[in-house]
Design a protein around this motif. Structure first.
Motif, PDB file in Angstrom:
ATOM      1  N   THR A 161       0.839  -1.205   0.000  1.00  0.00           N
ATOM      2  CA  THR A 161       0.000   0.000   0.000  1.00  0.00           C
ATOM      3  C   THR A 161       0.873   1.253   0.000  1.00  0.00           C
ATOM      4  O   THR A 161       0.549   2.246  -0.660  1.00  0.00           O
ATOM      5  CB  THR A 161      -0.957  -0.015   1.212  1.00  0.00           C
ATOM      6  N   GLN A 217      -7.584   0.057  -0.190  1.00  0.00           N
ATOM      7  CA  GLN A 217      -7.682  -1.184   0.577  1.00  0.00           C
ATOM      8  C   GLN A 217      -8.890  -1.107   1.526  1.00  0.00           C
ATOM      9  O   GLN A 217      -9.664  -2.051   1.620  1.00  0.00           O
ATOM     10  CB  GLN A 217      -6.386  -1.388   1.364  1.00  0.00           C
ATOM     11  N   ASP A 253      -6.063  -1.824  -4.887  1.00  0.00           N
ATOM     12  CA  ASP A 253      -5.503  -2.352  -3.639  1.00  0.00           C
ATOM     13  C   ASP A 253      -6.495  -3.334  -3.010  1.00  0.00           C
ATOM     14  O   ASP A 253      -7.478  -2.933  -2.418  1.00  0.00           O
ATOM     15  CB  ASP A 253      -5.186  -1.197  -2.676  1.00  0.00           C
ATOM     16  N   GLU A 254      -6.239  -4.614  -3.175  1.00  0.00           N
ATOM     17  CA  GLU A 254      -7.041  -5.710  -2.625  1.00  0.00           C
ATOM     18  C   GLU A 254      -8.515  -5.650  -3.053  1.00  0.00           C
ATOM     19  O   GLU A 254      -9.413  -5.618  -2.206  1.00  0.00           O
ATOM     20  CB  GLU A 254      -6.901  -5.740  -1.095  1.00  0.00           C
TER      21      GLU A 254
END
Ligand SMILES: Nc1ncnc2c1ncn2[C@@H]1O[C@H](COP(=O)(O)OP(=O)(O)OP(=O)(O)O)[C@@H](O)[C@H]1O
Ligand SMILES: [Mg+2]
Length: 250
Positions: free
Chosen positions: A41, A83, A174-175
């Motif tokens: 991140t 995220q 991000d994820e």
């Protein structure tokens, strides 16, 4: 498309990203994996201008991004998802996507303050971009719904729609599959592929190794902010250092 050289970011005594080098070719899906706290991140925050590099260079199509603000970088065609969902609770899905286009319009501050007709045209244009992005993500039917009423799986897609509405060349995710069930994860794989099919280059951070090995053209493995390995999925799956540090023997 993206060339990162000697990228380093420290927080006090902690080196979160250390002398990182990698390159991403245009229109590929390039994934970044590694244990919790590896710096994934942080790397996205550096690429999008949220953090400034302590040292090193980030070049997008030969243009230096290091030192630019998040908006300046966004205007060069870099967009991202987060995220932890960054959704505005009191708004509809459409409004959440339109917010992502803030700063991407053609009108300046003066036109905005004076409420000139050009501004209304621009608002229409932004709404059109937002509706197209919602449609691309299969969310047209929830455009007018307040986001507080939407399930988590749709909010993950909504974040992607918001990022796409700015018409990026490079999209950082991000994820995107974190917290999704199997069906939703399969849909997410389809969405990531369809994004690539439009010509966008995708940078992906994910812990779901099935998804990563399935969609990635290349994979960068981070460990303690350093590059542990880089290569195609076949190489990464068999790399001993990666298995020991992250993947395990299974
Ligand atoms: N603003 C900050 N201030 C201090 N330390 C930070 C900051 N941001 C990140 N770090 C530290 O940098 C390291 C890398 O964190 P980062 O969030 O990038 O990891 P990650 O690979 O994304 O992990 P995860 O898989 O859990 O999301 C961690 O040790 C973290 O505590
Ligand atoms: Mg992270």
């Amino acid at each position: 498309m993206l060339k990162v050289t000697g990228l380093t970011r420290t927080f006090g005594g902690l080196t979160a990203i250390a002398e990182l080098d990698f390159q991403v070719s245009e229109n590929t899906i390039y994934s970044i994996i590694g244990p919790n706290g590896a710096g994934k991140t942080t790397l996205f925050n550096l690429l999008t201008g949220v953090y400034r590099p302590t040292s090193g260079s980030i070049q997008l199509m030969g243009q230096e991004l290091a030192g630019l603000s998040p908006l300046q970088i966004a205007l060069k065609g870099v967009s991202r998802t987060f995220q932890n969902l960054q959704i505005f609770a009191g708004m509809t899905a459409l409004e959440n996507v339109m917010v992502g286009c803030h700063g991407h319009g053609r009108c300046g501050l003066l036109a905005s303050c004076l409420g000139l007709p050009s501004l209304q045209k621009e608002a229409k244009y932004i709404e059109e971009l937002a509706r197209r992005a919602l449609e691309f993500c299969g969310l047209s039917n929830i455009a007018e719904r307040p986001v507080s009423a939407l399930p988590y799986g749709l909010l993950k897609k909504l974040e992607i729609a918001r990022a796409l509405a700015t018409q990026p060349r490079l999209l950082l995710m991000d994820e995107p599959a974190a917290g999704l069930n199997d069906t939703e994860t399969r849909e997410m794989v389809g969405l990531i592929r369809s994004i690539q099919a439009t010509g966008i280059t995708v940078l992906l951070v994910e812990h779901n190794m099935g998804l990563i090995m399935d969609v990635s053209d290349r994979i960068l493995v981070l460990n303690y902010g350093q590059k542990l390995a880089e290569g195609i999925p076949f190489e990464i799956q068999r790399n001993k250092a990666v298995i020991d540090a992250y993947l395990g023997n299974e």
